[in-house]
Structures are given as C-alpha cells and as structure tokens.
Scaffold this motif. Structure first.
Motif, PDB file in Angstrom:
ATOM      1  N   HIS B 322      12.768 -21.969 -21.365  1.00 27.63           N
ATOM      2  CA  HIS B 322      11.375 -22.034 -20.912  1.00 27.63           C
ATOM      3  C   HIS B 322      10.739 -20.650 -20.975  1.00 27.63           C
ATOM      4  O   HIS B 322       9.609 -20.486 -21.444  1.00 27.63           O
ATOM      5  N   ARG B 323      11.493 -19.672 -20.499  1.00 27.39           N
ATOM      6  CA  ARG B 323      10.972 -18.308 -20.472  1.00 27.39           C
ATOM      7  C   ARG B 323      10.629 -17.827 -21.891  1.00 27.39           C
ATOM      8  O   ARG B 323       9.559 -17.250 -22.123  1.00 27.39           O
ATOM      9  N   PHE B 326       7.625 -19.824 -23.137  1.00 20.70           N
ATOM     10  CA  PHE B 326       6.442 -19.477 -22.346  1.00 20.70           C
ATOM     11  C   PHE B 326       5.862 -18.161 -22.870  1.00 20.70           C
ATOM     12  O   PHE B 326       4.656 -18.040 -23.110  1.00 20.70           O
ATOM     13  N   LYS B 327       6.716 -17.196 -23.083  1.00 22.41           N
ATOM     14  CA  LYS B 327       6.291 -15.898 -23.590  1.00 22.41           C
ATOM     15  C   LYS B 327       5.679 -16.056 -24.992  1.00 22.41           C
ATOM     16  O   LYS B 327       4.625 -15.483 -25.291  1.00 22.41           O
ATOM     17  N   SER B 329       4.244 -18.588 -26.187  1.00 22.92           N
ATOM     18  CA  SER B 329       2.986 -19.349 -26.207  1.00 22.92           C
ATOM     19  C   SER B 329       1.777 -18.419 -26.194  1.00 22.92           C
ATOM     20  O   SER B 329       0.705 -18.773 -26.673  1.00 22.92           O
ATOM     21  N   LEU B 330       1.949 -17.198 -25.660  1.00 21.54           N
ATOM     22  CA  LEU B 330       0.832 -16.247 -25.617  1.00 21.54           C
ATOM     23  C   LEU B 330       0.386 -15.833 -27.012  1.00 21.54           C
ATOM     24  O   LEU B 330      -0.776 -15.564 -27.253  1.00 21.54           O
ATOM     25  N   SER B 332       0.792 -17.705 -29.674  1.00 17.63           N
ATOM     26  CA  SER B 332       0.547 -18.864 -30.525  1.00 17.63           C
ATOM     27  C   SER B 332      -0.944 -18.978 -30.822  1.00 17.63           C
ATOM     28  O   SER B 332      -1.776 -18.857 -29.917  1.00 17.63           O
ATOM     29  N   VAL B 334      -2.477 -21.581 -31.590  1.00 16.03           N
ATOM     30  CA  VAL B 334      -2.967 -22.815 -30.962  1.00 16.03           C
ATOM     31  C   VAL B 334      -2.857 -22.636 -29.459  1.00 16.03           C
ATOM     32  O   VAL B 334      -1.797 -22.285 -28.945  1.00 16.03           O
ATOM     33  N   ARG B 335      -3.988 -22.837 -28.777  1.00 17.71           N
ATOM     34  CA  ARG B 335      -3.974 -22.682 -27.327  1.00 17.71           C
ATOM     35  C   ARG B 335      -3.369 -23.927 -26.704  1.00 17.71           C
ATOM     36  O   ARG B 335      -4.069 -24.810 -26.236  1.00 17.71           O
ATOM     37  N   SER B 336      -2.058 -23.993 -26.767  1.00 13.57           N
ATOM     38  CA  SER B 336      -1.430 -25.178 -26.182  1.00 13.57           C
ATOM     39  C   SER B 336      -0.147 -24.765 -25.492  1.00 13.57           C
ATOM     40  O   SER B 336       0.372 -23.672 -25.660  1.00 13.57           O
ATOM     41  N   SER B 337       0.356 -25.677 -24.667  1.00 11.62           N
ATOM     42  CA  SER B 337       1.581 -25.393 -23.929  1.00 11.62           C
ATOM     43  C   SER B 337       2.647 -26.376 -24.384  1.00 11.62           C
ATOM     44  O   SER B 337       3.519 -26.743 -23.617  1.00 11.62           O
ATOM     45  N   LEU B 340       6.429 -27.075 -23.174  1.00  7.96           N
ATOM     46  CA  LEU B 340       6.798 -26.396 -21.927  1.00  7.96           C
ATOM     47  C   LEU B 340       6.917 -27.391 -20.776  1.00  7.96           C
ATOM     48  O   LEU B 340       7.801 -27.271 -19.931  1.00  7.96           O
ATOM     49  N   GLY B 341       6.027 -28.366 -20.757  1.00  9.47           N
ATOM     50  CA  GLY B 341       6.055 -29.379 -19.695  1.00  9.47           C
ATOM     51  C   GLY B 341       7.377 -30.121 -19.674  1.00  9.47           C
ATOM     52  O   GLY B 341       7.946 -30.367 -18.608  1.00  9.47           O
ATOM     53  N   GLN B 344      10.047 -28.022 -18.178  1.00  9.91           N
ATOM     54  CA  GLN B 344       9.877 -27.975 -16.715  1.00  9.91           C
ATOM     55  C   GLN B 344      10.427 -29.238 -16.067  1.00  9.91           C
ATOM     56  O   GLN B 344      11.056 -29.196 -15.005  1.00  9.91           O
TER      57      GLN B 344
END
Lengths: 119, 373
Positions: B322-323, B326-327, B329-330, B332, B334-337, B340-341, B344
């Motif tokens: 995840h870490r 998550f890092k 994703s910054l 990327s 594309v503004r998406s997550s 990650l969900g 979690q």
C-alpha cells in the motif's frame, strides 16, 4: 480559508493568527479532486506568501482512498516549504486503522507528526 | 458460460438472491439490534430511491410516515425477553420499492394469546372506509385503552388511513411455540400489476437471513446518497453489539467497497449503478458480502489480477504494498487511487478477500465478494 463540513466532506479551516490548518470530519467525496483542488491551491499560496509556521491538525472519522491521495499531495506540497510545519494527527481511541493511516503519511513525508487520541 | 465461473468457493447465495430481486428497485431488510436510531437511516434510504421515481415521488412523505409507524410498532409491541430486550433476532423489518409500488413488511414475535385480539383489530380496521377510520381513530384516541402497551390500535388505524390500502397480515407458529405476526402495508400506483405476495416472500427472506446470520441486507442504488445512510445504520445499529473498534473497521472497509460498486457496477434499467450488500455476524467476526452486475463492455481481468495479487499476503506485506502504491499515486498522471482501496480492505480483513465472477446462461456477469472484518 474555510470550507463548511458536509455529509461527505470535512471542515477545512485555516486560522492565520494561530498558524493552524484544521481538517476535520468525514472525507468521502466521489470527486475528491474537485473538493481538494482549492485546498491544494491554498497550500501553494501559503508557501509563496512566506508565512512563518503551520500546524496541520487532522481529525478524520473516515476518508476514502481518493481523498487519501489528495491529503498526501497536500502534505507533499507543504513539505517543500521552508517554513516550520508539523502535523497533529488525532484519532478516536478505538480507531487503530486511522492511527495506521496517520503513520503511513508520516513515513511518506518529512514533516514531523504528533499522534493524539481524542478525549 | 457457467463453466467460466471463478472461483467457486465464495458464498454464492448472493448472486441468485440478487437475480431474484431483479424487478425490485430497492430492498432493505434488517434483523439486527433494534433502536430508535434506525429510523433516520431507514427514511434516508427510502427517500433517496422513492424521490427519484416519477410514479412514487408524490407519496414520498406518506411512505416515510408508514416506515416510521411500522418500525416503531415492532419496537413497541414486539415480544420481549424477561430482561426487557426485544427478541430482535426474530423480528425482521423490510421494505421493497418497485417502479410503481412500495411495500413495508414486518415480522414480529408475539405472545400466542395476543393472536385473536390482534386479528380481530386488523379485520375491523380493514372493513372501514376513510370516514369510518377517522371516526374510529378519534374514538380510540379518547378511550386510549386499546393496549396495555398503549396505542396498538391507533398505530393500525393510522397505517390503514395513510396507505389507503387494507393491511395484510398473517400468523406463523414456530416449532418453538413462538408466534410470528406478519404484517404488510403498501402503496400501489398501478393496480394492473399483481400485488406482491408477501407472506411467502418474507418467510423465505427471514429463513435466509437466519440461515446466513444476516443482520442487514440492501439491494439498490449504490450512489453516494444511498450509501451514506447505510454507513450510519451500520455504525449506530448493526454495530451496537460489537466493539466500537470492530464497528470502525467495518466502516473503513464498507466505504471502499460501496464506493467501488457505485463507480463500477453495471448500470441498471433505471440508470443507477446497483448492487447488493449483506452484513452478517459469523464466528466472532462481521462478514460483509456484496454483489453487482458487470457491464457488458467491462473486462474484469484487471480487477481479478489485483485481487489475486493480494492473496496469501501477510499484514506487513500488504502495508508495504500500500505504501509503495500510495507514494507512486502522486506521480501518476491519472488522478486516481485505483487499487489502493482494495489493499486497504485486505489490510483490515481477517483472512482472505474471497471473490467470484459468475456468468449466467444469458451472458450476464456478476461480481461477488466476501470479506471478514
């Protein structure tokens, strides 16, 4: 800056005289970018305007993963600032997942974190 | 083809249940701890669906009134255990919305000796026209002596007055000797459609809820307006018999799961992204199950790959994964997550996330998932 809380977005308040940014409540918007864009713009202005210090207090009940991405962007923006910045991460006493989330943020940015339990 | 279904070890009752409710726009059933706190959530869920239905929006306020009245009847008149708690595992409160009708059902445990008095009261109310009901209501209000618990008759009269339809009822005797009172109140805008056959359906529903230890089941729209009241119901009610720590974990998992369905489920005939959620308590854990249709043009292989990647990973590995994501994703574009969900959810789960992709004979595909928290 002040954004009123809604059923799925948190309260966001910056008080200049206290050097404090508070993000509090639930952050579950479907379109997290629209919500956090003005907050990220504020962070860039904050750095550009050379304020002296800032404490960011997070007290979040829940946040979805897309909000998490923008909260990380916010911290990542502010960590580039020459000003002294710290985070106070507040969680409910029984919410170990929220503490874990705070610890993860803390490990990803160079801003010092203080962890507190809500009384 | 049915043979394509992978894997087969997932609790599969969700898919046939979901398919059987195809014509139902909204179904909510509750067998968990009962309290007045549930009322607001129930009304929010119903209003969200009913106000969006052209045929039904004018009766929205009446539906809300009837929901409160029916629900409070269970709280007020349900048979209590010697320590005063409602025998809530036996009580089921449910409602269903079709395109042009709305049904509220309750199954309520009663003392066997209450049967005749109650049946007589319902029959009497059902024989009355509007004017008679009004007079009878005033008369009963003055006498206020119908029930030792206060106002049983008044509640029934109000249900008949507001719905404008006869109150349907039935009794069912359990092998244990307990008497169950089945009760249905409804609105119908189109009398051409056959009336929903309530006793058989609600008996079956109750049987399934008990068999699978389900405390709450919801079938309907998974947009934000519907899932926020569900989250409140689960926090304030379903979680009442759980530790607050467990309830919070359930909340964190639900947010990711439900918003995922709200973003990716196949769009139904009425333009909503619909799915089904069931929450049960099994062997010391809360179990969350979901199902939703997969859009015709969607390729679920990416989702399958992401879920398979999380299999047999310990907590530390999941945290690291995840870490890293998550890092990343910054950076990327594309503004998406995305993804990650799911990590979690896996982190919060006790054990594996089970899932299945099921294909019906007609080619319809369904994604179901089960997670213990």
């Amino acid at each position: 800056m002040h954004l009123e809380p809604t059923i799925d977005t948190p309260e966001v308040t910056y008080t200049r005289d206290q050097h404090r940014l508070i993000i509090r409540g639930r952050s579950l918007p479907e379109d997290a970018w629209s919500f956090y864009e003005p907050v990220l713009d504020w962070a860039k202005d904050f750095i550009a305007n050379g304020h002296q210090e800032l404490t960011i207090e997070f007290f979040l009940e829940y946040f979805n993963s897309s909000s998490g991405r923008y909260l990380l962007e916010l911290l990542s923006t502010l960590e580039k600032s020459p000003q002294q910045i710290q985070v106070v991460w507040v969680s409910e006493p029984d919410d170990e997942l929220m503490v874990e989330k705070g610890e993860e943020f803390s490990g990803l940015v160079s801003i010092p974190f203080v962890f507190r339990t809500a009384s | 083809m049915p043979g394509d279904n992978v894997p087969s070890n997932v609790p599969s009752m969700m898919v046939p249940f979901f398919i059987a409710l195809r014509d139902v726009r909204l179904m909510f059933a509750y067998r968990g701890p009962l309290s007045d706190h549930l009322t607001d959530g129930i009304i929010s869920i119903s209003e969200h669906t009913v106000s969006g239905q052209e045929e039904m929006s004018r009766v929205n306020r009446k539906v809300s009134f009837l929901l409160v009245e029916c629900f409070q009847n269970i709280l007020k008149h349900g048979e209590k255990s010697p320590d005063g708690n409602l025998l809530s595992e036996n009580a089921v409160f449910s409602f269903r919305a079709f395109d042009d009708s709305f049904y509220i059902n309750s199954i309520n445990p009663l003392k066997p000796e209450d049967r005749d008095r109650l049946a007589e009261m319902v029959e009497r109310v059902n024989r009355m026209d509007r004017a008679e009901l009004k007079t009878f209501y005033k008369q009963q209000l003055e006498e206020n002596a119908i029930s030792s618990k206060g106002g049983a008759g008044l509640g029934l009269i109000e249900l008949a007055r507001k719905s404008g339809q006869p109150i349907r009822y039935d009794f069912e005797e359990e092998p244990s000797g307990m008497l169950l009172f089945h009760n249905q109140v409804y609105f119908r805008k189109n009398s051409q459609r056959p009336e929903f056959s309530f006793t058989e359906a609600t008996k079956k529903l109750r049987f399934e809820l008990i068999r699978h230890r389900i405390l709450l089941i919801y079938k309907g729209d998974f947009s934000q307006g519907a899932i926020l009241p569900l989250l409140d119901i689960i926090e304030l009610n379903v979680g009442r018999n759980s530790s607050s720590s467990e309830t919070r974990r359930v909340g964190h998992v639900l947010i990711e799961l439900l918003q995922n369905i709200g973003s990716h489920a196949a769009i139904s005939a009425d333009g909503t992204r619909e799915g089904m959620l069931a929450i049960s308590r099994e062997a010391g854990a809360m179990v969350i199950r979901t199902v939703n249709g997969i859009s015709e043009d969607a390729d679920p292989s990416a989702l399958k790959k992401r879920l398979d990647e999380l299999k047999n990973k310990d907590t530390q590995t999941l945290k690291r994964l995840h870490r890293e994501r998550f890092k990343a994703s910054l950076n990327s574009p594309v503004r998406s997550s995305s993804g990650l969900g799911l990590i979690q959810i896996a982190k919060a789960a006790k054990g594996q996330i089970d899932y299945s992709i099921h294909t019906e004979q007609n080619g319809e595909r369904f994604f179901s998932l089960s997670v213990r928290v």
